[in-house]
Write a protein that holds these residues in place. Structure first.
Motif, short mmCIF file in Angstrom:
data_model
loop_
_atom_site.label_atom_id
_atom_site.label_comp_id
_atom_site.label_asym_id
_atom_site.label_seq_id
_atom_site.Cartn_x
_atom_site.Cartn_y
_atom_site.Cartn_z
N UNK A 51 0.65 -1.18 0.18
CA UNK A 51 -0.05 0.01 0.12
C UNK A 51 0.82 1.21 -0.12
N UNK A 52 0.42 2.45 -0.83
CA UNK A 52 1.01 3.69 -0.62
C UNK A 52 -0.23 4.39 -0.06
N UNK A 53 0.18 4.97 1.05
CA UNK A 53 -0.80 5.89 1.83
C UNK A 53 -0.28 7.30 1.63
N UNK A 54 -1.29 8.18 1.29
CA UNK A 54 -1.19 9.71 1.17
C UNK A 54 -2.03 10.38 2.18
N UNK A 55 -1.46 11.41 2.76
CA UNK A 55 -2.48 12.44 3.32
C UNK A 55 -1.81 13.75 3.12
N UNK A 56 -2.56 14.42 2.06
CA UNK A 56 -2.03 15.71 1.41
C UNK A 56 -3.11 16.84 1.60
N UNK A 57 -2.60 17.88 1.74
CA UNK A 57 -3.56 19.16 1.70
C UNK A 57 -4.17 19.43 0.58
N UNK A 58 -5.47 19.68 0.55
CA UNK A 58 -6.28 19.98 -0.46
C UNK A 58 -6.92 21.33 -0.49
N UNK A 59 -6.79 22.22 -1.34
CA UNK A 59 -7.26 23.50 -1.58
C UNK A 59 -8.69 23.42 -2.49
#
Length: 91
Positions: A51-59
């Protein structure tokens, strides 16, 4: 369908809804643990096995209809539309 059958179905529905809420709470707790680990590692992306987990900001930009209604109530009234739906509830 008899009253007894309907009552039985409502009770089964209530039990399933409780299980769903419990599962959602458990899933959210696991999600929060993963996010905490990502914060500790100071990363927005992490590999974990397959798995690749991403937790990125979204505008995003959204229209503030409440403020628009206060500033231009007549124009707001010209563009609103009424919709109809049905609500199912058990008390």
């Amino acid at each position: 369908m008899s009253t007894i059958e309907i009552t039985s179905k409502i009770e089964a529905l209530k039990e399933l809804e409780a299980l769903i809420e419990e599962a959602k709470a458990e899933a959210e707790a696991l999600r929060d643990e993963i996010k905490t680990e990502m914060l500790n590692r100071n990363t927005e992306e992490m590999e974990a096995g397959q798995y690749i987990v991403r937790w990125t900001p979204v505008l995003s930009q959204r229209f503030d209809s409440t403020a628009f209604k206060k500033v231009m109530p007549e124009v707001y009234k010209d563009f609103i539309k009424q919709t109809a739906s049905r609500r199912f509830s058990i008390a």
